[in-house]
Motif scaffolding. Structure first.
Motif, PDB file in Angstrom:
ATOM      1  N   ALA A 211       0.825  -1.207   0.000  1.00 38.49           N
ATOM      2  CA  ALA A 211       0.000   0.000   0.000  1.00 38.49           C
ATOM      3  C   ALA A 211       0.861   1.260   0.000  1.00 38.49           C
ATOM      4  O   ALA A 211       0.691   2.130  -0.872  1.00 38.49           O
ATOM      5  CB  ALA A 211      -0.942   0.001   1.203  1.00 38.49           C
TER       6      ALA A 211
ATOM      7  N   PHE B  50     -10.350   1.904   2.465  1.00 37.08           N
ATOM      8  CA  PHE B  50     -10.163   1.352   1.125  1.00 37.08           C
ATOM      9  C   PHE B  50     -11.458   1.310   0.326  1.00 37.08           C
ATOM     10  O   PHE B  50     -11.429   1.423  -0.903  1.00 37.08           O
ATOM     11  CB  PHE B  50      -9.456  -0.006   1.174  1.00 37.08           C
ATOM     12  CG  PHE B  50      -7.972   0.154   1.168  1.00 37.08           C
ATOM     13  CD1 PHE B  50      -7.267   0.227  -0.022  1.00 37.08           C
ATOM     14  CD2 PHE B  50      -7.280   0.294   2.355  1.00 37.08           C
ATOM     15  CE1 PHE B  50      -5.895   0.429  -0.027  1.00 37.08           C
ATOM     16  CE2 PHE B  50      -5.907   0.503   2.358  1.00 37.08           C
ATOM     17  CZ  PHE B  50      -5.212   0.561   1.165  1.00 37.08           C
TER      18      PHE B  50
ATOM     19  N   CYS C 287     -12.274   9.747   2.447  1.00 33.85           N
ATOM     20  CA  CYS C 287     -11.187   8.762   2.443  1.00 33.85           C
ATOM     21  C   CYS C 287      -9.962   9.301   3.162  1.00 33.85           C
ATOM     22  O   CYS C 287      -9.357   8.609   3.989  1.00 33.85           O
ATOM     23  CB  CYS C 287     -10.851   8.388   0.998  1.00 33.85           C
ATOM     24  SG  CYS C 287      -9.457   7.262   0.827  1.00 33.85           S
TER      25      CYS C 287
ATOM     26  N   TRP D 189      -4.600   2.042 -11.477  1.00 30.47           N
ATOM     27  CA  TRP D 189      -4.539   2.179 -10.025  1.00 30.47           C
ATOM     28  C   TRP D 189      -5.830   1.722  -9.351  1.00 30.47           C
ATOM     29  O   TRP D 189      -5.810   1.264  -8.203  1.00 30.47           O
ATOM     30  CB  TRP D 189      -4.165   3.607  -9.631  1.00 30.47           C
ATOM     31  CG  TRP D 189      -2.703   3.815  -9.821  1.00 30.47           C
ATOM     32  CD1 TRP D 189      -2.069   4.443 -10.848  1.00 30.47           C
ATOM     33  CD2 TRP D 189      -1.668   3.310  -8.975  1.00 30.47           C
ATOM     34  NE1 TRP D 189      -0.709   4.369 -10.693  1.00 30.47           N
ATOM     35  CE2 TRP D 189      -0.429   3.681  -9.531  1.00 30.47           C
ATOM     36  CE3 TRP D 189      -1.659   2.584  -7.782  1.00 30.47           C
ATOM     37  CZ2 TRP D 189       0.793   3.352  -8.963  1.00 30.47           C
ATOM     38  CZ3 TRP D 189      -0.439   2.264  -7.202  1.00 30.47           C
ATOM     39  CH2 TRP D 189       0.769   2.641  -7.796  1.00 30.47           C
ATOM     40  N   THR D 190      -6.937   1.809 -10.055  1.00 32.58           N
ATOM     41  CA  THR D 190      -8.200   1.272  -9.528  1.00 32.58           C
ATOM     42  C   THR D 190      -8.081  -0.235  -9.363  1.00 32.58           C
ATOM     43  O   THR D 190      -8.486  -0.797  -8.339  1.00 32.58           O
ATOM     44  CB  THR D 190      -9.376   1.621 -10.462  1.00 32.58           C
ATOM     45  OG1 THR D 190      -9.451   3.033 -10.608  1.00 32.58           O
ATOM     46  CG2 THR D 190     -10.693   1.090  -9.914  1.00 32.58           C
TER      47      THR D 190
ATOM     48  N   LEU E 233     -11.718   4.797  -0.922  1.00 28.15           N
ATOM     49  CA  LEU E 233     -10.693   4.997  -1.943  1.00 28.15           C
ATOM     50  C   LEU E 233     -11.123   4.366  -3.263  1.00 28.15           C
ATOM     51  O   LEU E 233     -11.001   4.993  -4.331  1.00 28.15           O
ATOM     52  CB  LEU E 233      -9.345   4.420  -1.487  1.00 28.15           C
ATOM     53  CG  LEU E 233      -8.189   4.564  -2.474  1.00 28.15           C
ATOM     54  CD1 LEU E 233      -7.897   6.023  -2.794  1.00 28.15           C
ATOM     55  CD2 LEU E 233      -6.940   3.868  -1.920  1.00 28.15           C
ATOM     56  N   LEU E 234     -11.627   3.152  -3.210  1.00 26.64           N
ATOM     57  CA  LEU E 234     -12.053   2.474  -4.423  1.00 26.64           C
ATOM     58  C   LEU E 234     -13.203   3.222  -5.103  1.00 26.64           C
ATOM     59  O   LEU E 234     -13.185   3.427  -6.327  1.00 26.64           O
ATOM     60  CB  LEU E 234     -12.457   1.026  -4.122  1.00 26.64           C
ATOM     61  CG  LEU E 234     -12.894   0.204  -5.329  1.00 26.64           C
ATOM     62  CD1 LEU E 234     -11.794   0.120  -6.384  1.00 26.64           C
ATOM     63  CD2 LEU E 234     -13.321  -1.192  -4.876  1.00 26.64           C
TER      64      LEU E 234
ATOM     65  N   THR F  19      -5.994  -1.059  -6.495  1.00 26.39           N
ATOM     66  CA  THR F  19      -6.740  -0.779  -5.271  1.00 26.39           C
ATOM     67  C   THR F  19      -7.733  -1.887  -4.945  1.00 26.39           C
ATOM     68  O   THR F  19      -7.963  -2.187  -3.767  1.00 26.39           O
ATOM     69  CB  THR F  19      -7.448   0.589  -5.388  1.00 26.39           C
ATOM     70  OG1 THR F  19      -6.434   1.594  -5.572  1.00 26.39           O
ATOM     71  CG2 THR F  19      -8.272   0.925  -4.158  1.00 26.39           C
TER      72      THR F  19
ATOM     73  N   TRP G  42      -8.218  -3.481  -1.404  1.00 31.01           N
ATOM     74  CA  TRP G  42      -9.563  -3.349  -0.837  1.00 31.01           C
ATOM     75  C   TRP G  42     -10.025  -4.688  -0.270  1.00 31.01           C
ATOM     76  O   TRP G  42     -10.472  -4.756   0.870  1.00 31.01           O
ATOM     77  CB  TRP G  42     -10.513  -2.841  -1.922  1.00 31.01           C
ATOM     78  CG  TRP G  42     -11.959  -2.785  -1.541  1.00 31.01           C
ATOM     79  CD1 TRP G  42     -12.532  -2.011  -0.577  1.00 31.01           C
ATOM     80  CD2 TRP G  42     -13.018  -3.522  -2.149  1.00 31.01           C
ATOM     81  NE1 TRP G  42     -13.893  -2.223  -0.546  1.00 31.01           N
ATOM     82  CE2 TRP G  42     -14.208  -3.142  -1.512  1.00 31.01           C
ATOM     83  CE3 TRP G  42     -13.081  -4.455  -3.181  1.00 31.01           C
ATOM     84  CZ2 TRP G  42     -15.461  -3.671  -1.861  1.00 31.01           C
ATOM     85  CZ3 TRP G  42     -14.309  -4.972  -3.543  1.00 31.01           C
ATOM     86  CH2 TRP G  42     -15.474  -4.581  -2.887  1.00 31.01           C
TER      87      TRP G  42
ATOM     88  N   TYR H  44       1.180   3.477  -3.316  1.00 31.09           N
ATOM     89  CA  TYR H  44       0.584   4.810  -3.405  1.00 31.09           C
ATOM     90  C   TYR H  44       1.635   5.921  -3.339  1.00 31.09           C
ATOM     91  O   TYR H  44       1.423   7.000  -3.893  1.00 31.09           O
ATOM     92  CB  TYR H  44      -0.526   5.002  -2.374  1.00 31.09           C
ATOM     93  CG  TYR H  44      -1.691   4.076  -2.665  1.00 31.09           C
ATOM     94  CD1 TYR H  44      -2.411   4.175  -3.849  1.00 31.09           C
ATOM     95  CD2 TYR H  44      -2.043   3.069  -1.766  1.00 31.09           C
ATOM     96  CE1 TYR H  44      -3.448   3.311  -4.139  1.00 31.09           C
ATOM     97  CE2 TYR H  44      -3.077   2.205  -2.051  1.00 31.09           C
ATOM     98  CZ  TYR H  44      -3.784   2.323  -3.236  1.00 31.09           C
ATOM     99  OH  TYR H  44      -4.810   1.457  -3.526  1.00 31.09           O
TER     100      TYR H  44
END
Length: 189
Positions: free
Chosen positions: A67, A126, A157, A104-105, A129-130, A108, A112, A71
């Motif tokens: 993570a 998460f 988030c 990046w999705t 974030l998603l 994630t 997640w 990121y």
């Protein structure tokens, strides 16, 4: 040597993630320009998170390693895209950035799912974030109003990440649980 208490690198990683995410959303909803976002994207969101990830590796924490290193790299990469656009080195279109965000999705999504096994605060962070990434993806592929919606959603988030940071710091200095993080959404066997 094993009795020496070490700091938790997650406080720096969560702090950097939360701050840069918050600043970018301030930009996305029209409150500030891109300058502060680029600066913190390289320094606190990028370099500091990357360092936190390397320290999580040393601690044997694969989730924190992936993570924070991931990121941190996201923020450095995004900063490079912005600088290349600004200086005309390589102009990335909205769609180009959209594909960057889609990648990046997908990254994630993996974290997640893993977050369900950690605690509720992590899973909530998460999840938001998603959702934010999905909104940004759609915003970059023809629905630009969703970038602003993502801005408001990703503020939540960022604050969730800071809540986890606060829980680690405050609970540590208090010597007891002041801020709870909740049970995992899925219990590991």
């Amino acid at each position: 040597m094993s009795n020496v208490k070490l700091g938790n690198p997650a406080v720096v990683g969560l702090g950097g993630f939360g701050l840069t995410t918050l600043l970018l959303q301030f930009h996305n909803i029209g409150l500030c320009g891109l300058g502060p976002v680029v600066a913190m994207g390289f320094v606190f969101g990028g370099l500091a998170q990357l360092m936190a990830g390397m320290l999580e590796h040393k601690n044997g924490n694969n989730f924190g390693f992936a993570a924070f290193s991931g990121y941190g790299s996201f923020w450095i990469g995004l900063g490079v895209i912005w600088l290349m656009n600004f200086y005309g080195v390589y102009k990335s279109s909205t769609t180009d950035v959209g594909y960057y965000l889609v990648a990046w999705t997908l990254f994630t999504v993996i974290l997640w799912v893993a977050s369900f096994f950690i605690h509720a605060a992590m899973a909530t962070t998460f999840t938001t974030l998603l959702i934010g990434f999905i909104l940004l993806d759609l915003g970059h592929f023809g629905f630009p109003i969703l970038d602003e919606v993502a801005g408001y959603e990703l503020i939540i988030c960022a604050l969730c990440a800071w809540y986890m940071m606060a829980a680690i710091i405050i609970n540590d200095v208090a010597g007891r649980t002041i801020l709870k993080v909740g049970q995992p959404w899925i219990k590991a066997n």
